[in-house]
Design a protein around this motif. Structure first.
Motif, mmCIF file in Angstrom:
data_model
loop_
_atom_site.group_PDB
_atom_site.id
_atom_site.type_symbol
_atom_site.label_atom_id
_atom_site.label_comp_id
_atom_site.label_asym_id
_atom_site.label_seq_id
_atom_site.Cartn_x
_atom_site.Cartn_y
_atom_site.Cartn_z
ATOM 1 N N GLN A 266 2.673 6.636 -8.858
ATOM 2 C CA GLN A 266 3.648 6.111 -7.876
ATOM 3 C C GLN A 266 2.794 5.027 -7.100
ATOM 4 O OE1 GLN A 266 6.579 6.628 -6.735
ATOM 5 N NE2 GLN A 266 6.458 7.996 -8.741
ATOM 6 N N LYS A 267 1.606 4.435 -8.279
ATOM 7 C CA LYS A 267 0.633 3.602 -7.590
ATOM 8 C C LYS A 267 -0.128 4.023 -6.263
ATOM 9 C CE LYS A 267 2.063 0.438 -10.964
ATOM 10 N NZ LYS A 267 2.388 1.601 -11.611
ATOM 11 N N THR A 268 -0.707 5.246 -6.064
ATOM 12 C CA THR A 268 -1.726 5.246 -4.689
ATOM 13 C C THR A 268 -2.488 4.877 -3.940
ATOM 14 O OG1 THR A 268 0.611 7.839 -5.258
ATOM 15 C CG2 THR A 268 -1.298 7.936 -2.538
ATOM 16 N N ASP A 269 -2.781 4.370 -2.959
ATOM 17 C CA ASP A 269 -3.505 4.050 -2.377
ATOM 18 C C ASP A 269 -4.317 5.139 -1.518
ATOM 19 O OD1 ASP A 269 -3.224 0.899 -3.689
ATOM 20 O OD2 ASP A 269 -1.446 1.343 -2.185
ATOM 21 N N ILE A 270 -3.679 5.809 -0.987
ATOM 22 C CA ILE A 270 -4.402 6.231 0.374
ATOM 23 C C ILE A 270 -3.644 7.582 0.362
ATOM 24 C CG2 ILE A 270 -5.164 7.102 2.305
ATOM 25 C CD1 ILE A 270 -5.371 3.921 2.628
ATOM 26 N N VAL A 271 -4.457 9.333 0.065
ATOM 27 C CA VAL A 271 -3.656 10.635 0.138
ATOM 28 C C VAL A 271 -4.868 11.144 1.474
ATOM 29 C CG1 VAL A 271 -4.000 12.383 -0.683
ATOM 30 C CG2 VAL A 271 -4.143 10.455 -2.047
ATOM 31 N N ILE A 272 -3.529 11.586 2.129
ATOM 32 C CA ILE A 272 -4.011 11.884 3.281
ATOM 33 C C ILE A 272 -4.229 13.674 3.281
ATOM 34 C CG2 ILE A 272 -3.909 12.607 5.758
ATOM 35 C CD1 ILE A 272 -1.375 10.001 5.793
ATOM 36 N N PHE B 192 5.542 9.933 -0.216
ATOM 37 C CA PHE B 192 4.959 8.969 -0.716
ATOM 38 C C PHE B 192 5.454 7.582 0.253
ATOM 39 C CE2 PHE B 192 4.870 11.086 -4.639
ATOM 40 C CZ PHE B 192 2.714 10.929 -4.312
ATOM 41 N N PHE B 193 4.727 7.382 0.873
ATOM 42 C CA PHE B 193 5.301 6.418 2.408
ATOM 43 C C PHE B 193 5.059 4.862 1.563
ATOM 44 C CE2 PHE B 193 5.007 10.715 3.963
ATOM 45 C CZ PHE B 193 5.956 10.368 4.981
ATOM 46 N N ASN B 194 5.612 3.761 2.543
ATOM 47 C CA ASN B 194 5.059 2.434 1.765
ATOM 48 C C ASN B 194 3.954 1.529 3.487
ATOM 49 O OD1 ASN B 194 6.841 1.737 4.237
ATOM 50 N ND2 ASN B 194 7.910 1.301 2.599
ATOM 51 N N GLU B 195 3.560 0.733 3.454
ATOM 52 C CA GLU B 195 2.958 0.571 4.181
ATOM 53 C C GLU B 195 3.256 0.290 5.963
ATOM 54 O OE1 GLU B 195 3.909 -3.631 2.283
ATOM 55 O OE2 GLU B 195 3.251 -1.471 1.345
ATOM 56 N N TYR B 196 4.387 -0.120 6.191
ATOM 57 C CA TYR B 196 5.463 0.091 6.981
ATOM 58 C C TYR B 196 5.306 2.180 7.134
ATOM 59 C CZ TYR B 196 5.737 -4.395 5.683
ATOM 60 O OH TYR B 196 5.631 -5.410 5.017
ATOM 61 N N HIS B 197 4.822 2.469 7.192
ATOM 62 C CA HIS B 197 5.121 4.218 7.483
ATOM 63 C C HIS B 197 6.747 4.419 6.992
ATOM 64 C CE1 HIS B 197 1.732 3.726 9.915
ATOM 65 N NE2 HIS B 197 1.503 2.745 9.101
ATOM 66 N N GLN B 198 7.649 3.699 6.757
ATOM 67 C CA GLN B 198 8.981 4.444 5.562
ATOM 68 C C GLN B 198 8.646 5.477 4.207
ATOM 69 O OE1 GLN B 198 10.118 0.944 5.759
ATOM 70 N NE2 GLN B 198 11.739 0.507 7.590
ATOM 71 N N MET C 275 0.862 -1.197 -0.241
ATOM 72 C CA MET C 275 -0.235 -0.091 0.089
ATOM 73 C C MET C 275 0.972 1.071 0.145
ATOM 74 S SD MET C 275 -2.928 1.059 2.571
ATOM 75 C CE MET C 275 -1.911 1.262 4.085
ATOM 76 N N ILE C 276 0.437 2.235 -1.088
ATOM 77 C CA ILE C 276 0.737 3.230 -0.838
ATOM 78 C C ILE C 276 -0.157 5.532 -0.066
ATOM 79 C CG2 ILE C 276 2.207 4.924 -2.446
ATOM 80 C CD1 ILE C 276 3.922 2.893 -2.707
ATOM 81 N N ILE C 277 1.401 5.285 0.471
ATOM 82 C CA ILE C 277 0.231 7.036 1.031
ATOM 83 C C ILE C 277 0.573 7.381 0.551
ATOM 84 C CG2 ILE C 277 -0.677 7.354 2.984
ATOM 85 C CD1 ILE C 277 0.062 4.662 5.063
ATOM 86 N N ALA C 278 -0.210 8.496 0.401
ATOM 87 C CA ALA C 278 0.553 10.482 -0.266
ATOM 88 C C ALA C 278 0.626 11.022 0.628
ATOM 89 C CB ALA C 278 0.242 10.558 -1.449
#
Length: 174
Positions: free
Chosen positions: A58-64, A24-30, A1-4
């Motif tokens: 970037q194949k983002t799943d979620i944006v904050i 852009f962060f991964n599911e491990y919050h890195q 999962m990618i978080i922007a």
């Protein structure tokens, strides 16, 4: 999962398209990577389309976001990208860990801020499609005639008698 996450000064930016960088962060919050915000360079519809393209690439799943316009929110949701609302007073770790909370999710474009400038300009690509969309790839040249714009800016009849208007960040005069 990618978080922007749109970021300014090492925190969540107050407004999505006005952030200095997009992290852009991964599911491990890195933090995987970050980019300068393309929407800052020239502003306008084309630059905002570039920001949306970057997020998709970037194949983002979620944006904050803290604040986002209703048009951009609608485009993210239409692209299948989840949007989670945060507060720039929270740490990045807290924001990342709360992206999965359903009560933080924005599910409809109407939950974003209405664009006063877009309405003043008459909207982009009035024939439909919107700026930079597949149907109306016209930038901002296809505006509505001024007569249509002025009718859009008038208050609806139901609101004619109401004298109170509130704007974010301004207090009404007492």
């Amino acid at each position: 999962m990618i978080i922007a996450m749109p970021m300014s000064r090492g925190r969540l930016a107050a407004h999505f398209t006005k952030a200095q960088r997009i992290g852009f962060f991964n599911e491990y919050h890195q933090l995987i990577t970050s980019f300068d915000n393309p929407a800052l360079c020239g502003g306008g519809c084309r630059a905002k389309s570039e920001l949306l393209s970057l997020i998709k690439a970037q194949k983002t799943d979620i944006v904050i976001v803290q604040h986002i316009g209703e048009r951009m929110l609608g485009k993210l949701l239409a692209a299948g990208i989840g949007v989670s609302q945060g507060d720039n007073g929270e740490s990045i770790e807290v924001l990342l860990s709360q992206t999965q909370l359903l009560e933080r999710r924005l599910l409809d474009a109407s939950q974003g801020r209405a664009s006063l400038n877009h309405a003043k300009k008459g909207g982009c690509c009035a024939s439909g499609g919107g700026c930079g969309s597949a149907e109306g790839e016209c930038g901002c040249g296809g505006h509505k005639p001024k007569s249509e714009v002025s009718s859009l800016l008038q208050k609806p009849e139901s609101a004619q008698g109401e004298a109170t208007v509130s704007y974010s960040g301004f207090r009404p005069l007492s």
